[in-house]
Design an enzyme around this catalytic site. Structure first.
Site, PDB file in Angstrom:
ATOM      1  N   GLU A  85      11.001  20.390  -3.361  1.00 43.25           N
ATOM      2  CA  GLU A  85      10.553  20.893  -2.071  1.00 43.25           C
ATOM      3  C   GLU A  85       9.172  20.319  -1.750  1.00 43.25           C
ATOM      4  O   GLU A  85       8.158  20.840  -2.243  1.00 43.25           O
ATOM      5  CB  GLU A  85      10.463  22.413  -2.100  1.00 43.25           C
ATOM      6  CG  GLU A  85      11.786  23.095  -2.353  1.00 43.25           C
ATOM      7  CD  GLU A  85      11.756  24.530  -1.869  1.00 43.25           C
ATOM      8  OE1 GLU A  85      12.502  24.849  -0.943  1.00 43.25           O
ATOM      9  OE2 GLU A  85      10.959  25.317  -2.402  1.00 43.25           O
ATOM     10  N   GLY A 126       8.755  25.108   5.927  1.00 43.82           N
ATOM     11  CA  GLY A 126       8.385  25.936   7.076  1.00 43.82           C
ATOM     12  C   GLY A 126       7.721  25.171   8.204  1.00 43.82           C
ATOM     13  O   GLY A 126       7.117  25.768   9.095  1.00 43.82           O
ATOM     14  N   HIS A 166       7.826  28.146  -7.119  1.00 44.93           N
ATOM     15  CA  HIS A 166       7.877  27.845  -5.687  1.00 44.93           C
ATOM     16  C   HIS A 166       6.465  27.492  -5.218  1.00 44.93           C
ATOM     17  O   HIS A 166       5.488  28.082  -5.685  1.00 44.93           O
ATOM     18  CB  HIS A 166       8.417  29.050  -4.913  1.00 44.93           C
ATOM     19  CG  HIS A 166       8.705  28.728  -3.476  1.00 44.93           C
ATOM     20  ND1 HIS A 166       7.712  28.661  -2.541  1.00 44.93           N
ATOM     21  CD2 HIS A 166       9.850  28.405  -2.842  1.00 44.93           C
ATOM     22  CE1 HIS A 166       8.243  28.317  -1.374  1.00 44.93           C
ATOM     23  NE2 HIS A 166       9.551  28.164  -1.530  1.00 44.93           N
ATOM     24  N   ASN A 182      16.452  31.680   0.434  1.00 42.53           N
ATOM     25  CA  ASN A 182      15.237  32.337  -0.055  1.00 42.53           C
ATOM     26  C   ASN A 182      14.649  33.135   1.108  1.00 42.53           C
ATOM     27  O   ASN A 182      14.079  32.563   2.029  1.00 42.53           O
ATOM     28  CB  ASN A 182      14.265  31.255  -0.552  1.00 42.53           C
ATOM     29  CG  ASN A 182      12.912  31.816  -0.943  1.00 42.53           C
ATOM     30  OD1 ASN A 182      12.742  33.034  -1.067  1.00 42.53           O
ATOM     31  ND2 ASN A 182      11.938  30.940  -1.133  1.00 42.53           N
ATOM     32  N   TRP A 183      14.818  34.444   1.039  1.00 43.19           N
ATOM     33  CA  TRP A 183      14.387  35.295   2.166  1.00 43.19           C
ATOM     34  C   TRP A 183      12.868  35.500   2.186  1.00 43.19           C
ATOM     35  O   TRP A 183      12.334  36.059   3.137  1.00 43.19           O
ATOM     36  CB  TRP A 183      15.102  36.650   2.107  1.00 43.19           C
ATOM     37  CG  TRP A 183      16.590  36.567   2.314  1.00 43.19           C
ATOM     38  CD1 TRP A 183      17.317  35.452   2.656  1.00 43.19           C
ATOM     39  CD2 TRP A 183      17.547  37.644   2.200  1.00 43.19           C
ATOM     40  NE1 TRP A 183      18.653  35.779   2.757  1.00 43.19           N
ATOM     41  CE2 TRP A 183      18.816  37.114   2.482  1.00 43.19           C
ATOM     42  CE3 TRP A 183      17.439  38.997   1.880  1.00 43.19           C
ATOM     43  CZ2 TRP A 183      19.983  37.884   2.467  1.00 43.19           C
ATOM     44  CZ3 TRP A 183      18.594  39.786   1.859  1.00 43.19           C
ATOM     45  CH2 TRP A 183      19.854  39.219   2.153  1.00 43.19           C
ATOM     46  N   LYS A 184      12.199  35.136   1.125  1.00 40.36           N
ATOM     47  CA  LYS A 184      10.738  35.315   1.020  1.00 40.36           C
ATOM     48  C   LYS A 184      10.362  36.772   1.350  1.00 40.36           C
ATOM     49  O   LYS A 184      11.126  37.673   1.012  1.00 40.36           O
ATOM     50  CB  LYS A 184      10.014  34.298   1.913  1.00 40.36           C
ATOM     51  CG  LYS A 184      10.480  32.867   1.622  1.00 40.36           C
ATOM     52  CD  LYS A 184       9.631  31.806   2.278  1.00 40.36           C
ATOM     53  CE  LYS A 184      10.193  30.431   1.926  1.00 40.36           C
ATOM     54  NZ  LYS A 184       9.408  29.325   2.481  1.00 40.36           N
ATOM     55  N   SER A 223      12.565  22.945   5.371  1.00 39.98           N
ATOM     56  CA  SER A 223      13.012  22.903   6.766  1.00 39.98           C
ATOM     57  C   SER A 223      14.481  22.492   6.938  1.00 39.98           C
ATOM     58  O   SER A 223      14.831  21.846   7.922  1.00 39.98           O
ATOM     59  CB  SER A 223      12.115  21.978   7.589  1.00 39.98           C
ATOM     60  OG  SER A 223      10.818  22.528   7.674  1.00 39.98           O
ATOM     61  N   GLY A 234      14.892  28.307   3.457  1.00 42.72           N
ATOM     62  CA  GLY A 234      14.005  29.428   3.756  1.00 42.72           C
ATOM     63  C   GLY A 234      14.335  30.028   5.110  1.00 42.72           C
ATOM     64  O   GLY A 234      15.283  30.819   5.247  1.00 42.72           O
TER      65      GLY A 234
HETATM   66  P1  PGA Z   1      11.954  26.513   4.801  1.00 41.67           P
HETATM   67  O1  PGA Z   1      11.585  27.050   3.332  1.00 41.67           O
HETATM   68  O2  PGA Z   1      13.439  26.233   4.795  1.00 41.67           O
HETATM   69  O3  PGA Z   1      11.567  27.617   5.726  1.00 41.67           O
HETATM   70  O4  PGA Z   1      11.182  25.264   4.994  1.00 41.67           O
HETATM   71  C1  PGA Z   1      12.146  26.457   2.172  1.00 41.67           C
HETATM   72  C2  PGA Z   1      11.618  27.113   0.933  1.00 41.67           C
HETATM   73  O5  PGA Z   1      10.423  27.448   0.900  1.00 41.67           O
HETATM   74  O6  PGA Z   1      12.358  27.314  -0.036  1.00 41.67           O
END
Ligand code: PGA
Length: 248
Positions: free
Chosen positions: A170, A176, A98, A12-14, A208, A229
């Site tokens: 999640e 994050g 999400h 997920n590149w956000k 994470s 992420g």
């Molecule tokens: P992260 O994000 O791996 O940076 O914790 C995961 C997500 O939000 O899907």
């Protein structure tokens, strides 16, 4: 991870990368042989780059995902993107609910239910994201929170359907933050989610995930894949996660 079905790894590149970086990253992933065997890899780029990433992925094995969709198919909704538009771009799956959408965009369970219906209606497979925040975890409300989120999702039209049922657990406090949920915590929640869903549901963990944690997570029978992420933003870390998740 079950022995019979391929695990998922979704990046997920956000709201990250620029066009050039997105192209390079998509190409490195598309060209890597580790994304072909025994594993299902998916990428969720920002909307403006979907078309270009779709072109790069071509008819290869890497799936294209949307990060979100609007609950209506069309209309006067400035700034929004609909399920049929995603489908038109070659998207097959879409993240729904999400925690960043729930928290930063005020999406409640009812909105998420409508979005799941819209995804199914457009022929997209929703990846339904659920998870508790820190206060809910600390007050022993994690499973209650997730049960409420899932019950709303289960009220959506056509979900789960005949196709693959995908849910991502999640924990908000693990996203994050560099703080991966503990093994027992994940297993307990995944088993709880599984009890609420039909037998064929695939349950991914996200929060994470790194090249170091992916292997041990992927070896757990209860974990059917990973939603990644930050570590999906470079080919080195993402492909290391793909390799660590691939069954021997
Ligand atoms: P992260 O994000 O791996 O940076 O914790 C995961 C997500 O939000 O899907």
């Amino acid at each position: 991870m079950s022995q019979t079905t391929k695990p998922w790894v979704i990046g997920n590149w956000k709201m990250n990368l620029d066009r050039r970086a997105a192209e390079i990253l998509a190409r490195e992933i598309a060209d890597d042989p580790s994304c072909r065997a025994k594993i299902k890899v998916g990428l969720a780029p920002p909307f403006p780059y979907l078309d270009r990433v779709a072109e790069i992925l071509g008819h290869g094995p890497v799936a294209l995902l949307g990060q979100d969709l609007h609950p209506e198919a069309r209309g006067a909704y400035t700034g929004s993107v609909s399920g049929p538009m995603l489908r038109d771009m070659g998207v097959t799956h879409v993240l729904v609910g999400h925690s960043e959408r729930r928290r930063l965009h005020g999406e409640d369970d009812n909105m998420i239910r409508r979005k799941i219906s819209a995804a199914v209606e457009a022929g997209l497979t929703p990846v339904v994201c659920v998870g508790e925040d820190l206060a809910q975890r600390e007050s022993q409300q994690a499973m209650t929170t997730i049960t409420t989120q899932l019950q709303a999702a289960l009220a959506a039209d056509g979900w789960p359907g005949q196709g693959e049922t995908l849910v991502a657990y999640e924990p908000v406090w693990a996203i994050g933050t560099g703080r991966v949920a503990g093994r027992e915590q994940i297993i307990e929640i995944h088993a709880g989610i599984r009890r609420l869903l039909p037998g064929h549901a695939r349950i991914l963990y996200g929060g994470s995930v790194s090249p170091d944690t992916a292997g041990p997570l992927a070896r757990e029978k209860e974990i059917d894949g990973l939603l990644v992420g930050s570590a999906s933003l470079t080919a080195t870390t993402f492909l290391a996660i793909v390799k660590a998740t691939t069954p021997a």
